[in-house]
Design a protein around this motif. Structure first.
Motif, PDB file in Angstrom:
ATOM      1  N   HIS A  41       0.811  -1.210   0.000  1.00  0.00           N
ATOM      2  CA  HIS A  41       0.000   0.000   0.000  1.00  0.00           C
ATOM      3  C   HIS A  41       0.851   1.269   0.000  1.00  0.00           C
ATOM      4  O   HIS A  41       0.486   2.255  -0.638  1.00  0.00           O
ATOM      5  CB  HIS A  41      -0.992  -0.038   1.156  1.00  0.00           C
ATOM      6  N   ALA A  42       1.999   1.224   0.648  1.00  0.00           N
ATOM      7  CA  ALA A  42       2.911   2.371   0.604  1.00  0.00           C
ATOM      8  C   ALA A  42       3.469   2.550  -0.804  1.00  0.00           C
ATOM      9  O   ALA A  42       3.564   3.679  -1.308  1.00  0.00           O
ATOM     10  CB  ALA A  42       4.051   2.176   1.597  1.00  0.00           C
ATOM     11  N   ALA A  43       3.839   1.457  -1.459  1.00  0.00           N
ATOM     12  CA  ALA A  43       4.412   1.528  -2.804  1.00  0.00           C
ATOM     13  C   ALA A  43       3.437   2.162  -3.793  1.00  0.00           C
ATOM     14  O   ALA A  43       3.847   2.921  -4.673  1.00  0.00           O
ATOM     15  CB  ALA A  43       4.822   0.140  -3.280  1.00  0.00           C
ATOM     16  N   MET A  46       3.875   5.816  -3.232  1.00  0.00           N
ATOM     17  CA  MET A  46       5.236   6.282  -3.484  1.00  0.00           C
ATOM     18  C   MET A  46       5.614   6.208  -4.965  1.00  0.00           C
ATOM     19  O   MET A  46       6.324   7.083  -5.469  1.00  0.00           O
ATOM     20  CB  MET A  46       6.222   5.491  -2.630  1.00  0.00           C
ATOM     21  N   ILE A  47       5.159   5.195  -5.670  1.00  0.00           N
ATOM     22  CA  ILE A  47       5.456   5.073  -7.104  1.00  0.00           C
ATOM     23  C   ILE A  47       4.879   6.276  -7.844  1.00  0.00           C
ATOM     24  O   ILE A  47       5.550   6.892  -8.675  1.00  0.00           O
ATOM     25  CB  ILE A  47       4.913   3.740  -7.667  1.00  0.00           C
ATOM     26  N   GLY A  48       3.651   6.624  -7.532  1.00  0.00           N
ATOM     27  CA  GLY A  48       3.010   7.772  -8.170  1.00  0.00           C
ATOM     28  C   GLY A  48       3.710   9.079  -7.856  1.00  0.00           C
ATOM     29  O   GLY A  48       3.793   9.966  -8.711  1.00  0.00           O
ATOM     30  N   GLY A  91      13.454   1.060  -6.689  1.00  0.00           N
ATOM     31  CA  GLY A  91      14.541   2.027  -6.858  1.00  0.00           C
ATOM     32  C   GLY A  91      14.358   2.925  -8.070  1.00  0.00           C
ATOM     33  O   GLY A  91      14.681   4.121  -8.034  1.00  0.00           O
ATOM     34  N   GLY A  92      13.830   2.385  -9.149  1.00  0.00           N
ATOM     35  CA  GLY A  92      13.597   3.174 -10.360  1.00  0.00           C
ATOM     36  C   GLY A  92      12.541   4.251 -10.187  1.00  0.00           C
ATOM     37  O   GLY A  92      12.419   5.147 -11.020  1.00  0.00           O
TER      38      GLY A  92
END
Length: 158
Positions: A41-43, A46-48, A91-92
């Motif tokens: 759920h954090a990803a 964070m990705i956005g 990381g990307g």
């Protein structure tokens, strides 16, 4: 995001022959599945945002062996593996992922661990406190560690 929840399970699990399957399931549910869902759920957020930090609490049992129940040891190794995999995937997107592996931290659930942890540590005359882990998490969440990812930072006085 700091995934810090975890349980040790029954101490009877110190021997494989006496490890209870229901205890194993409960420990894996809290320690592994909990960490997995926190990261998932954090990803998403964070990705956005193209930025973020994910930190897991594991255990110094990930760098030694024989001092904890099998269910707990297994769960903490799995979380380190998850952390390393997420490091590559996220990381990307500008997200760094690390874990903190403390010696036993004295909490209301585990007050007896402080004495044992102090005996095991190479650094004598000091004891691990929950603030030591908190300060480590603050470092890993800060821009001071922006080029640190995939690290299982051991905080055990050795």
């Amino acid at each position: 995001m700091f995934s810090n929840a975890g349980i040790m399970g029954q101490l009877a699990g110190m021997q494989i022959a006496t490890t209870d399957s229901q205890d194993l399931a409960k420990v894996l549910e809290v320690n592994v599945r909990g960490a997995f869902h926190c990261a998932k759920h954090a990803a998403r957020v964070m990705i956005g945002g193209k930025k973020g930090v994910i930190i897991f609490t594991t255990s110094n049992i990930t760098t030694m062996f024989g001092n904890a129940p099998h269910a707990y040891t297994t769960s903490k190794h799995v979380v380190v593996g998850l952390m390393k995999n997420l490091t590559v995937e996220l990381g990307g997107y500008g997200v760094w992922v690390n874990s903190i592996s403390p010696n036993g931290v004295p909490t209301p659930m585990a007050e007896a661990v402080q004495e044992l942890g102090s005996q095991q540590a190479s650094l004598k005359g000091t004891m691990l406190h929950k603030n030591d882990v908190a300060e480590t998490a603050l470092y890993l969440a800060s821009d001071e560690s922006k080029f640190v990812s995939g690290l299982n930072l051991v905080v055990d006085g050795s």
